[in-house]
Design an enzyme around this catalytic site. Structure first.
Site, mmCIF file in Angstrom:
data_model
loop_
_atom_site.group_PDB
_atom_site.id
_atom_site.type_symbol
_atom_site.label_atom_id
_atom_site.label_comp_id
_atom_site.label_asym_id
_atom_site.label_seq_id
_atom_site.Cartn_x
_atom_site.Cartn_y
_atom_site.Cartn_z
ATOM 1 N N SER A 64 12.609 -3.490 15.873
ATOM 2 C CA SER A 64 12.334 -4.290 15.081
ATOM 3 C C SER A 64 13.667 -4.574 13.887
ATOM 4 O O SER A 64 13.722 -5.625 13.355
ATOM 5 C CB SER A 64 11.863 -3.194 13.283
ATOM 6 N N LYS A 67 14.961 -8.355 14.496
ATOM 7 C CA LYS A 67 14.485 -9.017 14.124
ATOM 8 C C LYS A 67 15.756 -9.788 13.258
ATOM 9 O O LYS A 67 15.252 -10.708 12.781
ATOM 10 C CB LYS A 67 13.357 -8.730 13.123
ATOM 11 N N TYR A 191 9.288 -11.641 22.898
ATOM 12 C CA TYR A 191 9.498 -10.339 21.163
ATOM 13 C C TYR A 191 9.331 -8.936 22.172
ATOM 14 O O TYR A 191 10.462 -8.181 21.659
ATOM 15 C CB TYR A 191 8.135 -10.546 20.747
ATOM 16 N N TYR A 239 8.963 -2.862 5.686
ATOM 17 C CA TYR A 239 7.469 -2.975 4.945
ATOM 18 C C TYR A 239 7.264 -2.663 3.832
ATOM 19 O O TYR A 239 7.102 -2.663 3.497
ATOM 20 C CB TYR A 239 7.026 -2.205 6.956
ATOM 21 N N VAL A 257 10.596 0.373 15.011
ATOM 22 C CA VAL A 257 9.735 2.223 14.638
ATOM 23 C C VAL A 257 10.734 2.808 15.885
ATOM 24 O O VAL A 257 10.206 3.851 16.467
ATOM 25 C CB VAL A 257 8.698 2.009 15.589
HETATM 26 N N1 GLN Z 1 7.889 -3.511 18.989
HETATM 27 C C1 GLN Z 1 7.942 -3.311 17.817
HETATM 28 C C2 GLN Z 1 6.176 -3.635 17.707
HETATM 29 O O1 GLN Z 1 5.939 -4.891 17.726
HETATM 30 C C3 GLN Z 1 7.896 -3.208 16.688
HETATM 31 C C4 GLN Z 1 7.953 -2.465 15.562
HETATM 32 C C5 GLN Z 1 8.471 -1.998 14.819
HETATM 33 O O2 GLN Z 1 9.826 -1.709 14.969
HETATM 34 N N2 GLN Z 1 8.488 -1.498 13.138
HETATM 35 O O3 GLN Z 1 5.160 -2.929 17.505
#
Ligand code: GLN
Length: 303
Positions: A64, A67, A191, A239, A257
């Site tokens: 993530s 992003k 994505y 988050y 993650v």
């Molecule tokens: N690719 C992961 C997902 O879409 C990214 C989530 C994350 O890093 N928090 O679940």
């Protein structure tokens, strides 16, 4: 200024001394098998000096954290139009939550929760072939990092595609509100692939230099946009753990993650930490602890 090399060396020792490592993400099988007992940190200061400790040459899945870069690209392509499709408020829900999306008619709360990041990727895709959009994303990150040696791990992308039921649900749910411009599976493929980029903490900290807003750092976007990205990282980058991170660490950050966190001390430093075990919010456990300690020791806070 405190002696950064010594602080980082001590931080690495302290982190390894405690064996509560947290749990690696288990919904992506390729990530579930990673040894949690790993830790790395890199700090790049405004004069360009690079300080590292721990496993700083090990590549990990940045997930993530990408992003932040796709948001920078989407804003570059469409400007403020993106905000008609995605909000800018903390969600107070998990990164992969779907419940708010129904109540708010398919407009995700912010670009960092999965639903919002899928819409952002959809904007970057904008009718192109996924390969072309991915090339732009990878090139943006390589330019930011000053390194061509940054690649997508296809096995991680495939693993997430096979097990990404939540994200498929989110993408198709978004499509049901006409919130996607491209076929949902095409947006999602893009994505999953940008999430599967791998970097070392050294490369990740390099790639975050443009967010420092310091004089000698790469200038990839306007100063106004640097400030706005940092504001979103502070309010939404962790988050439903964003408030806790702001309280404990006091600087903008974006987690993934894979166990990485990119944190920015405006005007002063770009920091990357990695430890694959996660806390209950899905953010790196030791990474968060290390940043809290370092920010306190360095007296780094935006407040
Ligand atoms: N690719 C992961 C997902 O879409 C990214 C989530 C994350 O890093 N928090 O679940």
């Amino acid at each position: 200024m405190a002696d950064l090399p010594t602080l980082l060396r001590n931080l690495n020792t302290t982190m390894r001394a405690d064996d509560n490592w947290g749990t690696p993400a288990n919904y992506i099988p390729e990530l579930a098998g990673i040894n949690p007992a790993q830790f790395a940190i890199t700090v790049i200061t405004a004069d360009g000096a690079v300080y590292s400790a721990g496993d700083c040459d090990t590549r990990f899945s940045v997930q993530s954290i990408t992003k932040v870069f796709t948001l920078a690209i989407a804003l570059g392509r469409s400007g403020d139009q993106l905000w008609s499709r995605v909000g800018r408020e903390p969600s107070g829900s998990a990164f992969n939550s779907i419940v708010q999306l129904e109540r708010e008619q398919g407009r995700p709360r912010n670009p960092f929760i999965n639903a919002g990041a899928i819409v952002t990727t959809d904007e970057v895709l904008a009718g192109r072939a996924p390969r072309d959009a991915l090339a732009e994303i990878v090139q943006f990150i390589r330019t930011a990092a000053g390194s061509e040696d940054i690649h997508i791990n296809e096995a991680v992308a495939a693993s997430e595609t096979q097990h990404g039921h939540r994200n498929f649900a989110l993408a198709h749910f978004l499509a049901s509100f006409d919130s996607l411009k491209n076929p949902p599976d095409m947006t999602l493929g893009t994505y999953f692939h940008h999430c599967a980029l791998e970097m070392t903490t050294t490369q990740l900290a390099q790639s975050g230099r443009f967010l420092m807003g310091a004089a000698n750092m790469p200038k990839l976007i306007s100063t106004a946009r640097v400030r706005r990205l940092n504001a979103l990282m502070l309010t939404c980058g962790h988050y439903d753990g964003s408030g806790d991170f702001a309280y404990r660490v006091g600087i903008p950050g974006k987690s993934g993650v894979g166990g990485g966190i990119l944190a920015i001390v405006p005007g002063k430093a770009s920091i990357a930490v990695w430890s694959p075990g996660l806390n209950r919010y899905g953010n790196s456990h030791k990474g968060t602890e290390a940043l809290a300690t370092l920010a306190r020791q360095m007296n780094w806070s935006i407040f």
